[in-house]
Structure formats: C-alpha cells, structure tokens
Scaffold this motif. Structure first.
Motif, short mmCIF file in Angstrom:
data_model
loop_
_atom_site.label_atom_id
_atom_site.label_comp_id
_atom_site.label_asym_id
_atom_site.label_seq_id
_atom_site.Cartn_x
_atom_site.Cartn_y
_atom_site.Cartn_z
N SER A 139 0.85 -1.19 0.00
CA SER A 139 0.00 0.00 0.00
C SER A 139 0.88 1.25 0.00
O SER A 139 2.07 1.19 0.34
N ALA A 140 0.31 2.38 -0.37
CA ALA A 140 1.08 3.63 -0.42
C ALA A 140 1.66 3.98 0.93
O ALA A 140 2.81 4.46 1.04
N VAL A 141 0.90 3.73 1.99
CA VAL A 141 1.38 4.05 3.34
C VAL A 141 2.61 3.23 3.70
O VAL A 141 3.60 3.76 4.23
N GLU A 142 2.58 1.92 3.40
CA GLU A 142 3.70 1.06 3.74
C GLU A 142 4.92 1.36 2.88
O GLU A 142 6.05 1.34 3.36
N LEU A 143 4.69 1.64 1.60
CA LEU A 143 5.82 1.90 0.71
C LEU A 143 6.55 3.19 1.07
O LEU A 143 7.77 3.30 0.85
N LYS A 144 5.83 4.15 1.63
CA LYS A 144 6.49 5.39 2.04
C LYS A 144 7.52 5.14 3.13
O LYS A 144 8.49 5.88 3.27
N LYS A 145 7.31 4.07 3.88
CA LYS A 145 8.22 3.78 5.00
C LYS A 145 9.60 3.31 4.53
O LYS A 145 10.56 3.34 5.30
N VAL A 147 11.10 4.63 1.85
CA VAL A 147 11.75 5.72 1.11
C VAL A 147 13.08 6.11 1.74
O VAL A 147 14.08 6.29 1.03
N GLN A 151 16.65 6.27 -0.20
CA GLN A 151 17.40 7.52 -0.26
C GLN A 151 18.82 7.34 0.28
O GLN A 151 19.77 7.90 -0.27
N SER A 190 15.40 -2.52 1.80
CA SER A 190 14.02 -2.04 1.82
C SER A 190 13.00 -3.17 1.87
O SER A 190 11.94 -3.04 2.48
#
Length: 310
Positions: A139-145, A147, A151, A190
C-alpha cells in the motif's frame, strides 16, 4: 523471455530434441488482418532482430510505426507471436492470467530458479491467496516507509561515484559494478532489512548469474523454443545434471532460500516477542502472516532479482 543456457553450455540436448520439437511447435495462425514484418528465417523467425540486435529496440520502434501498436512476428520454427504496445490491451492481458498464461519457457525457468511454490510460479487460487496476504505491504502508506532506505542507498551511490571519479580523472569509468551493489543494497534493505551486497558469496553469485543471462546467442533462442516443450520428466533431469549456466541459477536459488529463511524466522521471532518490525517489507509481511494465520499457506519468501527478461 529469459535464457539461462549459454551457447557453450548447450549439450547434445538440442540435437536430440529437434525431432520432437518439430511435432510440437505448431502454433495456430492469428487473424490474417494482423500485419507484421517479414520473417528472414524459418529457423529463427524475427527473434534474432528482437533479442540479439544491438542496441535493443531498433527494429521494434520501426515496426511499431509501420504496423501499429499490435502486430505479428515470427518466432523459431515458424511459430507466431504478438507484439503488444497498447496500454489498455496490456492491462487486460496482465489482469487475465488464466487466459494469458506465462510462456512455457518462463514457467520452466521460474520453477527451476525459484521453486514450484514461489509467488512467481503460483497460479489460480494459490496466487490469489498469496496476494491477499501480501497486498497490504504494498500500500502507499507502507511503501512510504521504505523511502528513507532507498534515499540512503542513493546517497551512498553518489558518494562512491564521486570518489571513483576523483581517483580516475580523465578516464572512462565502468559504473556497472557500482550500480549492481547499490541495487542489491537498496532492494535488500528495503524489502528484507538485509544488505545482500555485504554478503560477498551471494553478491558474487548474483553478479555471475546476471552476466550469464545477459549473454544471448542463436542456440539460446532455439533452446528457449525447444526445451520447455519437452516432457516434464526430461526437463526435470536438467536439475540434476545442469549445464554450467543453469547450475548458476540453481546455486542462486539455494543461497537465496537460506538467507530468506533466516531473515524471515528472525523477523517472526521479533514480532512474537512484541518488538515492532523495522521499516522493511518482510517485517510488515510477518505481521500480515500472523493476521492471516488461519490460511493454510506455505510461504517461500526469497529475494528475486530481475534477470533482464523481455
């Protein structure tokens, strides 16, 4: 299409299998209104132009201009294939896996290289149940974690590249090894919270496999067409007596399984002890597995690199 058998690694199997292949490689013709390029060879069809041309894509872009977003090409032994570039058509194909199955050679390589119960080889109800468990971690929420992890890998790459440039001023630089290690680091940390690049044995095995797969030749094209159409008992023998390049794929699978099993067990143990999983996807997957523990599934979670398939 993946090729894990190099020209020099093809034993007598091509000659022995050729007679059998002639009786099985009979494809049904597509609708006659579909146009496509002329086949320069019955033996190889247009596949030399598609897979062996350097740089890749020269022929395809010209064919797309001439014949549109969907056109017909010839494969080995006169077989027919569709080249599809239309976005809506591709979406329909991808979302209807029961109708549009993976090519036999891809299924064979996936079974041999990833195991018969991996996510890429699962079909039907088994695949749907795996997706139910795994969808939340993408999900978008989990994938943001993840980042910050990516980086960090990008920052490490820029620092290493700057150092390499300073040490090799006015000289050409091969950045492939750097990209190779940074990709392993970013994907591994990741997804699994594990730096594959720091494991010298695995990193070397993976690098050797990528180099092996990138070498294509005419014999490899024929093998792609013949071997998957042999009886299962014949192809299963290759797992016990693999050619050199095929042995590299099997070695990679065994190393991947050992690392993945160790990482997953460690994550699950932390979760059972009440520790919050780290920001990697496997830690989140462990939570999902516990939440879906009533599902009788057997999981093979392993690192699966992209092998340059087309």
């Amino acid at each position: 299409m993946s090729c894990v058998y190099h020209d020099a690694a093809l034993p007598i199997i091509l000659g022995a299998a050729l007679a059998l292949a002639f009786t099985t490689l009979r494809s049904k013709p597509f609708s006659t209104h579909l146009q496509g390029p002329t086949s320069p060879s019955w033996l190889y069809g247009n596949f030399q132009q598609i897979f062996l041309a350097i740089p890749y894509g020269n022929y395809e872009f010209e064919w797309q201009k001439l014949y549109g977003m969907v056109y017909r090409v010839r494969g080995c032994f006169g077989s027919e294939h569709l080249m599809v570039s239309d976005g809506l058509a591709l979406r329909y194909i991808i979302n209807n896996t029961s109708i549009f199955t993976k090519p036999p050679q891809v299924q064979w390589v996936n079974r041999l290289g990833l195991g018969s119960e991996s996510l890429l080889t699962a079909v039907g109800e088994q695949h749907r149940r795996l997706r139910v468990v795994m969808n939340p971690i993408f999900s978008a929420v989990e994938l943001k974690k993840v980042v910050p992890t990516i980086q960090k890998a990008a920052w490490d790459a820029s620092q290493r590249l700057a150092t390499i440039c300073n040490e090799n001023e006015n000289r050409s630089i091969d950045i492939l090894p750097l990209l190779h290690n940074i990709t392993l680091q970013a994907v591994g940390e990741s997804i699994m919270g594990y730096n594959f690049a720091s494991n010298e044995m695995f990193a070397k095995c993976y690098e050797t496999l990528v180099v092996s797969v990138s070498r294509r030749g005419k014999a490899g094209l024929l093998a792609d067409a013949i071997i998957p159409r042999l009886p299962r008992w014949v192809t299963s023998l290759l797992a016990y007596f693999p050619p050199q390049d095929l042995a590299k794929l099997i070695e990679h699978r065994e190393l991947s399984n050992k690392i993945a099993q160790s990482v997953l067990e460690s994550k699950m143990e932390d979760i059972k002890l009440g520790l919050d999983p780290e920001g990697d996807l496997i830690g989140r997957l462990g939570m999902c597995i516990l939440l879906h523990s009533t599902c009788r599934l057997r999981y093979y979670i392993q690192f699966t690199p992209t092998l340059g398939t087309r």
